[in-house]
Design a protein around this motif. Structure first.
Motif, PDB file in Angstrom:
ATOM      1  N   ALA A   1      96.490  22.300 -87.209  1.00 20.89           N
ATOM      2  CA  ALA A   1      95.568  23.303 -87.733  1.00 20.89           C
ATOM      3  C   ALA A   1      95.286  23.081 -89.216  1.00 20.89           C
ATOM      4  O   ALA A   1      94.302  23.581 -89.745  1.00 20.89           O
ATOM      5  CB  ALA A   1      96.146  24.696 -87.517  1.00 20.89           C
ATOM      6  N   GLY A   2      96.173  22.337 -89.884  1.00 16.55           N
ATOM      7  CA  GLY A   2      96.026  22.142 -91.320  1.00 16.55           C
ATOM      8  C   GLY A   2      96.685  23.250 -92.118  1.00 16.55           C
ATOM      9  O   GLY A   2      96.534  23.321 -93.328  1.00 16.55           O
TER      10      GLY A   2
ATOM     11  N   PRO B   1      93.057  23.468 -93.380  1.00 16.94           N
ATOM     12  CA  PRO B   1      92.434  24.140 -92.243  1.00 16.94           C
ATOM     13  C   PRO B   1      90.928  23.844 -92.201  1.00 16.94           C
ATOM     14  O   PRO B   1      90.316  23.561 -93.223  1.00 16.94           O
ATOM     15  CB  PRO B   1      92.670  25.626 -92.537  1.00 16.94           C
ATOM     16  N   SER B   2      90.392  23.875 -91.008  1.00 17.86           N
ATOM     17  CA  SER B   2      88.972  23.568 -90.869  1.00 17.86           C
ATOM     18  C   SER B   2      88.381  24.424 -89.764  1.00 17.86           C
ATOM     19  O   SER B   2      89.052  24.765 -88.788  1.00 17.86           O
ATOM     20  CB  SER B   2      88.793  22.090 -90.526  1.00 17.86           C
ATOM     21  N   LEU B   3      87.119  24.763 -89.921  1.00 12.72           N
ATOM     22  CA  LEU B   3      86.420  25.525 -88.885  1.00 12.72           C
ATOM     23  C   LEU B   3      86.233  24.698 -87.621  1.00 12.72           C
ATOM     24  O   LEU B   3      85.872  25.229 -86.582  1.00 12.72           O
ATOM     25  CB  LEU B   3      85.062  25.985 -89.416  1.00 12.72           C
ATOM     26  N   ASP B   4      86.468  23.387 -87.730  1.00 15.42           N
ATOM     27  CA  ASP B   4      86.358  22.545 -86.544  1.00 15.42           C
ATOM     28  C   ASP B   4      87.515  22.757 -85.587  1.00 15.42           C
ATOM     29  O   ASP B   4      87.435  22.414 -84.420  1.00 15.42           O
ATOM     30  CB  ASP B   4      86.335  21.062 -86.944  1.00 15.42           C
TER      31      ASP B   4
ATOM     32  N   VAL C   1      92.223  28.300 -84.216  1.00 13.81           N
ATOM     33  CA  VAL C   1      93.594  28.588 -83.805  1.00 13.81           C
ATOM     34  C   VAL C   1      93.625  29.941 -83.088  1.00 13.81           C
ATOM     35  O   VAL C   1      93.045  30.913 -83.558  1.00 13.81           O
ATOM     36  CB  VAL C   1      94.533  28.639 -85.028  1.00 13.81           C
TER      37      VAL C   1
ATOM     38  N   SER D   1      81.901  33.452 -91.191  1.00 14.39           N
ATOM     39  CA  SER D   1      82.553  32.398 -91.972  1.00 14.39           C
ATOM     40  C   SER D   1      82.029  31.030 -91.555  1.00 14.39           C
ATOM     41  O   SER D   1      81.950  30.104 -92.370  1.00 14.39           O
ATOM     42  CB  SER D   1      84.068  32.422 -91.754  1.00 14.39           C
TER      43      SER D   1
ATOM     44  N   ILE E   1      83.212  30.470 -83.018  1.00 16.40           N
ATOM     45  CA  ILE E   1      82.828  29.543 -84.085  1.00 16.40           C
ATOM     46  C   ILE E   1      82.539  28.156 -83.524  1.00 16.40           C
ATOM     47  O   ILE E   1      82.321  27.220 -84.286  1.00 16.40           O
ATOM     48  CB  ILE E   1      83.895  29.475 -85.193  1.00 16.40           C
TER      49      ILE E   1
ATOM     50  N   ARG F   1      92.459  31.381 -93.694  1.00 16.53           N
ATOM     51  CA  ARG F   1      92.519  29.965 -94.032  1.00 16.53           C
ATOM     52  C   ARG F   1      91.849  29.115 -92.965  1.00 16.53           C
ATOM     53  O   ARG F   1      91.079  28.207 -93.274  1.00 16.53           O
ATOM     54  CB  ARG F   1      93.978  29.522 -94.207  1.00 16.53           C
ATOM     55  N   THR F   2      92.146  29.415 -91.685  1.00 21.23           N
ATOM     56  CA  THR F   2      91.541  28.591 -90.637  1.00 21.23           C
ATOM     57  C   THR F   2      90.030  28.803 -90.581  1.00 21.23           C
ATOM     58  O   THR F   2      89.314  27.955 -90.064  1.00 21.23           O
ATOM     59  CB  THR F   2      92.128  28.905 -89.248  1.00 21.23           C
ATOM     60  N   LEU F   3      89.548  29.931 -91.106  1.00 19.07           N
ATOM     61  CA  LEU F   3      88.106  30.159 -91.131  1.00 19.07           C
ATOM     62  C   LEU F   3      87.477  29.642 -92.426  1.00 19.07           C
ATOM     63  O   LEU F   3      86.301  29.881 -92.679  1.00 19.07           O
ATOM     64  CB  LEU F   3      87.798  31.646 -90.959  1.00 19.07           C
ATOM     65  N   GLU F   4      88.279  28.955 -93.218  1.00 18.64           N
ATOM     66  CA  GLU F   4      87.810  28.383 -94.483  1.00 18.64           C
ATOM     67  C   GLU F   4      87.149  29.427 -95.374  1.00 18.64           C
ATOM     68  O   GLU F   4      86.106  29.193 -95.991  1.00 18.64           O
ATOM     69  CB  GLU F   4      86.838  27.218 -94.235  1.00 18.64           C
ATOM     70  N   VAL F   5      87.768  30.610 -95.434  1.00 11.89           N
ATOM     71  CA  VAL F   5      87.255  31.671 -96.278  1.00 11.89           C
ATOM     72  C   VAL F   5      87.681  31.402 -97.725  1.00 11.89           C
ATOM     73  O   VAL F   5      88.841  31.092 -97.976  1.00 11.89           O
ATOM     74  CB  VAL F   5      87.808  33.028 -95.800  1.00 11.89           C
TER      75      VAL F   5
ATOM     76  N   ARG G   1      86.315  35.870-101.341  1.00  5.96           N
ATOM     77  CA  ARG G   1      86.015  36.599-100.095  1.00  5.96           C
ATOM     78  C   ARG G   1      87.321  36.998 -99.405  1.00  5.96           C
ATOM     79  O   ARG G   1      87.439  38.089 -98.857  1.00  5.96           O
ATOM     80  CB  ARG G   1      85.172  35.693 -99.188  1.00  5.96           C
TER      81      ARG G   1
END
Ligand SMILES: Nc1ncnc2c1ncn2[C@@H]1O[C@H](COP(=O)(O)OP(=O)(O)OP(=O)(O)O)[C@@H](O)[C@H]1O
Ligand SMILES: [Mg+2]
Lengths: 317, 280
Positions: free
Chosen positions: A81-82, A101-104, A107, A130, A180, B186-190, B194
């Motif tokens: 997940a990073g 972490p990445s939106l790609d 989790v 987001s 997402i 974090r996983t949503l790259e916020v 924000r």
């Protein structure tokens, strides 16, 4: 070059000495390359949860990881997940090393991790907004509503998490991850806190959604039947510390399997027995005495052949 | 419905306590002690307490009639020493609002910073620990000396005493934000800003509101004492002034009013706290 080479050398040597890591086959979507995770332990020493862990994953594959408590499954998932960085090694996702972490990679957390001050719609819309920053509110709502409907929660959009049952909360977590449109889904024992009935329906839904969309999934589970139903490949982790990937077991069951008819499928018993054998005894022995020719970089892939019980089940079913 | 009947019984007991208290008060202050025969001139000097056996303490009836008098005309203004109780209490509320509002504007952002940064938290901790236990009134001379304005000094004292609970609670609430909620962000790259507004602030809001509620209580306690010191206006000054006038009825009336306003302020924040608290 073999598995006994000190890690530092391997790391320093890559990629020049391992050209295949940089020229991955195009279907090798995700590749765990020699990762390790160490924690400082009392006395100035370090405990190694795992080291030199290698694992490839193809696009569209559903991979389940099974192993005893504490062997480091969650750690692997967090690294994917990073959310955590490995002490050594890299994970390559889509041709790039994971750096955070990445939106790609969405989790689905074990404890659903919904924001209690937001409604169901608010939680999903938060993820959508987001992903598509600056999108119109109507579009964000529309996408969120569609994801909520996909997990069968249409009509509960305006409820807050506290008003939902455990299964419904987990559904919202799934909707939030799906909304997402990630390239990959990471799930850490998503259904372990649910009752058997709810777990079953959610497994059905996850399987339906993932096969329909060809989603790539990495999932941790304790439930052998869950892994047989959902996974294309089942990764077996030995006990920790210094856990290893013992085997990658291919699921021989047909793609169009159904959960309730699972035990009538040819191949079910041999697979189930293999997994349970592993959890009961081999998870311990394989760590300390790996089989002849075992290479951590290329964990053995196991294809099972039918047993008599399976053959009998197949004729009944 | 047991809870219903419990409420009912509680109300009945409350009323009974009040009636008993008023009765005891009335009996205690009405003329039961014997009067001595004395020279009329001396009696005039001694006042009612000596001549009629009536206590100098006002009874509940006197206080009630005083309250009624204040209620009829709370906002009159007849010069610096004769203002209605309503005006006085508004002065106090205004000071508290200013000092407290300033404290909110400082404590919440600063607490946020402290809560988010382990470095700042460690670096500022000794100062907070040192300054927090200082009685707000101890700041008064320093405030009077530097600000040179008694009204502003009172506001400053309110500011200082409201600051600490809010600062500490905000820092604690922010640092105690659930790891999994932060991981969601974090996983949503916020981005950090924000994340601060959409995750940390709502997560810490109940704790922040607890701090704000403690602070408003302290501020309301302190304003009375501060106004007694600085004089001029305000309910604290009013109490002190009425004591100097020996008008105990007015003092008692003020006590009731101070309690009432404090209760209302506390309830407003309690309601605000309920608005931002969500069960999981
Ligand atoms: N912060 C930490 N400090 C020290 N050791 C840790 C820390 N976090 C995890 N570990 C160790 O790492 C090991 C792996 O933990 P992890 O949570 O990945 O296990 P797991 O396989 O997910 O177990 P479970 O099935 O119970 O969830 C454990 O033995 C644990 O003791
Ligand atoms: Mg785990």
């Amino acid at each position: 070059m073999n598995a006994l080479t000190p890690l530092a050398e391997i790391r320093a040597a890559r990629p020049a000495e391992f050209p295949e890591t940089s020229r991955m086959p195009s279907d090798k979507f995700l590749s765990i390359e020699g990762i390790a995770r160490r924690y400082p332990s009392p006395g100035g020493k370090q405990t190694t949860v795992f080291e030199n862990l290698w694992l490839p994953m193809r696009k569209g594959e559903f991979v389940c990881m099974i192993g005893h408590s504490g062997c480091g499954k969650t750690t692997v998932l967090n690294i994917l997940a990073g959310l955590e960085a490995p002490s050594e090694g890299v994970v390559i996702a889509d041709g790039k090393a994971i750096e955070g972490p990445s939106l790609d990679r969405a989790v689905i957390f074990q404890g659903h991790a919904l924001l209690p001050w937001r409604t169901v719609l608010g939680n999903v819309a938060y993820a959508v907004s987001s992903r598509w920053r600056g999108a119109a509110k109507a579009e964000i709502d529309e996408r969120a509503r569609r994801a909520i409907a996909t997990v069968g929660l249409a009509g509960s959009e305006n409820k807050r998490p506290a008003e939902l049952s455990g299964g419904m909360k987990q559904r919202v977590g799934i909707a939030r991850a799906l909304a997402i449109e990630p390239k990959m889904l990471l799930m850490d024992e998503p259904f372990s806190a649910l009752d058997a009935l709810t777990r079953g329906t959610l497994q059905d839904e996850v399987r339906r959604i993932c096969t329909e969309t060809g989603q790539t999934v990495f999932m941790i589970t304790h439930d052998v039947d869950e892994s047989i139903y959902l996974a294309d490949k089942i990764v077996l982790m030995t006990n920790g510390p210094q856990a290893k990937v013992a085997e990658i077991v291919e699921n021989p069951l047909p793609k169009d399997r159904s959960r309730t008819e699972l035990h009538r499928q040819p191949g079910y018993y041999v697979l189930r027995n293999h997994l349970i054998d592993f959890l009961v005894s081999r998870s311990k022995t394989l760590r300390d005495a790996p089989p002849e020719g075992y290479d951590q970089r290329r964990p053995p892939v196991v294809r099972l052949t039918l047993t008599e019980a399976d053959a009998a089940a197949a004729t009944v079913g | 419905m047991p809870s219903h009947s419990l409420n009912l019984r509680a109300i009945i007991v409350s009323l009974a306590i009040m009636v008993l208290f008023l009765l005891a008060w009335h009996i205690a202050v009405s003329g039961l002690t014997k009067t001595q025969a004395m020279d009329p001139e001396y009696a005039a000097l001694m006042g009612a307490s000596a001549t009629t056996g009536k206590s100098a303490m006002p009874g509940p009836v006197d206080v009630a009639s005083t309250i009624w008098g204040h209620l009829k005309d709370p906002f009159y203004d007849r010069g610096p020493n004769d203002k209605g109780i309503g005006i006085q209490i508004l002065y106090s509320i205004g000071r508290v609002a200013l000092g407290y509002g300033l404290a909110v504007m400082v404590a919440v952002p600063l607490g946020f910073l402290i809560g988010m940064s382990p470095l700042m938290s460690k670096a500022l901790d000794p100062y907070i620990q040192l300054l927090k236990p200082v009685s707000p009134l101890a700041w008064m001379p320093l405030a009077l000396f530097t600000i040179k304005d008694s009204g502003l000094s009172a506001i400053f004292v309110i500011f200082i005493c409201s600051l600490w609970p809010m600062l500490i609670n905000t820092a604690f609430g922010v640092s105690a934000t659930r790891k999994e909620w932060l991981n969601v962000a974090r996983t949503l790259e916020v981005g950090p800003l924000r994340r601060a507004f959409t995750v940390i602030l709502p997560a810490a809001a109940p704790t922040i509101l607890t701090g704000m509620r403690i602070s408003i209580g302290i501020a309301w306690l302190v304003i009375v004492a501060a106004e007694m010191l600085v004089g001029g206006t305000g309910i604290g000054y009013f109490v002190w002034n009425e004591w100097n006038n020996l008008s105990i009825t007015n003092v008692i009336t003020s006590i009731l009013l101070i309690g009432l306003v404090g209760m209302v302020l506390d309830q407003i924040l309690a309601r605000a706290q309920r608005l931002v608290t969500f069960p999981e």
